[in-house]
Enzyme design. Structure first.
Site, PDB file in Angstrom:
ATOM      1  CE  LYS A 164      -1.874  -0.896   4.191  1.00 50.76           C
ATOM      2  NZ  LYS A 164      -1.407  -2.069   4.279  1.00 50.76           N
ATOM      3  NE  ARG A 217      -3.534  -1.641  10.868  1.00 44.50           N
ATOM      4  CZ  ARG A 217      -2.714  -0.634  10.003  1.00 44.50           C
ATOM      5  NH1 ARG A 217      -2.681   0.612   9.335  1.00 44.50           N
ATOM      6  NH2 ARG A 217      -1.441  -1.340   9.953  1.00 44.50           N
ATOM      7  NE  ARG A 239       7.895  -3.183   6.255  1.00 41.77           N
ATOM      8  CZ  ARG A 239       6.954  -2.631   5.852  1.00 41.77           C
ATOM      9  NH1 ARG A 239       6.481  -1.686   5.340  1.00 41.77           N
ATOM     10  NH2 ARG A 239       6.079  -3.310   7.241  1.00 41.77           N
ATOM     11  NE  ARG A 261       7.403  -0.475  10.032  1.00 40.24           N
ATOM     12  CZ  ARG A 261       6.483  -0.448   9.523  1.00 40.24           C
ATOM     13  NH1 ARG A 261       6.366   0.103   8.193  1.00 40.24           N
ATOM     14  NH2 ARG A 261       4.783  -0.960   9.356  1.00 40.24           N
ATOM     15  NE  ARG A 308       2.747  -4.945  10.948  1.00 35.76           N
ATOM     16  CZ  ARG A 308       3.630  -4.443   9.919  1.00 35.76           C
ATOM     17  NH1 ARG A 308       5.249  -4.859  10.205  1.00 35.76           N
ATOM     18  NH2 ARG A 308       3.355  -3.283   8.908  1.00 35.76           N
TER      19      ARG A 308
HETATM   20  P1  AMP Z   1       1.707   0.529   9.481  1.00 36.49           P
HETATM   21  O1  AMP Z   1       3.120   1.671   8.574  1.00 36.49           O
HETATM   22  O2  AMP Z   1       0.017   0.908   8.594  1.00 36.49           O
HETATM   23  O3  AMP Z   1       1.740  -0.733   8.734  1.00 36.49           O
HETATM   24  O4  AMP Z   1       1.356   1.418  11.161  1.00 36.49           O
HETATM   25  C1  AMP Z   1       2.334   0.429  11.696  1.00 36.49           C
HETATM   26  C2  AMP Z   1       1.611   0.530  12.774  1.00 36.49           C
HETATM   27  O5  AMP Z   1       1.102   1.633  13.142  1.00 36.49           O
HETATM   28  C3  AMP Z   1       0.565  -0.783  12.894  1.00 36.49           C
HETATM   29  O6  AMP Z   1       0.582  -1.160  13.045  1.00 36.49           O
HETATM   30  C4  AMP Z   1      -0.637   0.366  14.093  1.00 36.49           C
HETATM   31  O7  AMP Z   1       0.603  -0.047  15.449  1.00 36.49           O
HETATM   32  C5  AMP Z   1      -0.620   1.677  13.844  1.00 36.49           C
HETATM   33  N1  AMP Z   1      -1.134   1.920  13.315  1.00 36.49           N
HETATM   34  C6  AMP Z   1      -1.370   2.267  11.771  1.00 36.49           C
HETATM   35  N2  AMP Z   1      -2.685   2.947  11.837  1.00 36.49           N
HETATM   36  C7  AMP Z   1      -3.076   2.783  12.354  1.00 36.49           C
HETATM   37  C8  AMP Z   1      -5.075   2.252  12.415  1.00 36.49           C
HETATM   38  N3  AMP Z   1      -5.570   3.061  11.421  1.00 36.49           N
HETATM   39  N4  AMP Z   1      -5.652   1.745  13.607  1.00 36.49           N
HETATM   40  C9  AMP Z   1      -4.664   2.025  14.381  1.00 36.49           C
HETATM   41  N5  AMP Z   1      -3.184   1.388  14.727  1.00 36.49           N
HETATM   42  C10 AMP Z   1      -3.174   2.316  13.474  1.00 36.49           C
END
Ligand code: AMP
Length: 208
Positions: free
Chosen positions: A13, A88, A122, A155, A166
């Site tokens: 994404k 989410r 990654r 990360r 996740r």
């Molecule tokens: P991402 O970079 O989109 O994989 O997001 C990394 C982390 O940020 C996720 O694993 C969550 O801990 C937090 N996060 C990102 N977006 C959301 C969301 N919409 N709701 C809750 N936690 C989020």
């Protein structure tokens, strides 16, 4: 154009959003990036969410919704946006419907084995956020960022235990949004197994 990029972590994404934002002339708003910027800058919000991100769990809806609401009020988001990683959960999707009207939700479809391969390989440059993959998009010198010369890191949430968590969180909390948006007639399925340029071309075709 107001778009949501929906799909499991690792589906691409963020990668596609970075190239699609130029093609569509709208900002890329990633809630994960917003949280990581707050953690890096040691803001109050950053301190609150740091451990949650490291574990791969979800930040509470109330905090996340407030952050997105504020971001969507900024000038650049008035012409449209790509939301990446939000909503989410169903309460987040309901809150978004109150804030803004969506044109389409893109469902990033990818095989689970490929998701794990992408996430575990990654690597990122901490200061610029630039991402690599150890085999499919390696840096010129192993473990070193091409531009800054800084060491690349993995990360915390790309480590095996957090990846597993996740993906479980995605299945339980986020995957129900696929049917939520399909029922509204705005869901577009996008096969994400190919190269980024091909995925973008397919996306633009489908949006037309
Ligand atoms: P991402 O970079 O989109 O994989 O997001 C990394 C982390 O940020 C996720 O694993 C969550 O801990 C937090 N996060 C990102 N977006 C959301 C969301 N919409 N709701 C809750 N936690 C989020």
């Amino acid at each position: 154009m107001n778009l949501v990029f929906l799909g499991p972590p690792g589906a691409g994404k963020g990668t596609i959003a970075v190239i699609a934002k130029d093609a569509l002339g709208v900002p890329h708003i990633s809630t994960g990036d917003l949280f990581r910027a707050n953690i890096k800058n040691e803001t109050e919000l950053g301190k609150e969410v740091k451990a949650i991100l490291a574990s791969g769990g979800l930040v509470p809806d109330e905090i996340t919704i407030k952050m997105v609401e504020k971001r969507l009020q900024e000038d650049d988001a008035q012409k449209g946006y790509i939301l990446d990683g939000f909503p989410r959960t169903v309460p987040q999707a309901d809150a978004l419907a109150e804030m803004s009207k969506l044109d389409a939700v893109i469902n990033f479809v990818l095989d689970p084995d490929e998701i794990i391969r992408r996430l575990s390989g990654r690597r990122v440059c901490k200061s610029t956020g630039r991402t690599y993959h150890i085999t499919s998009n390696p840096p010129k010198v192993e473990g070193i960022d091409d531009e800054t010369g800084e060491p690349l890191i993995q990360r915390d949430d790309d480590k095996p235990e957090a990846i597993k968590h996740r993906l479980e969180v995605y299945e339980a909390a986020t995957a129900p949004l696929i049917e939520y948006y399909r029922a509204k007639g705005i869901l577009i399925d996008l096969d994400c197994s190919g190269a980024p340029a091909d995925i973008l071309a397919e996306l633009l075709k489908k949006l037309n």
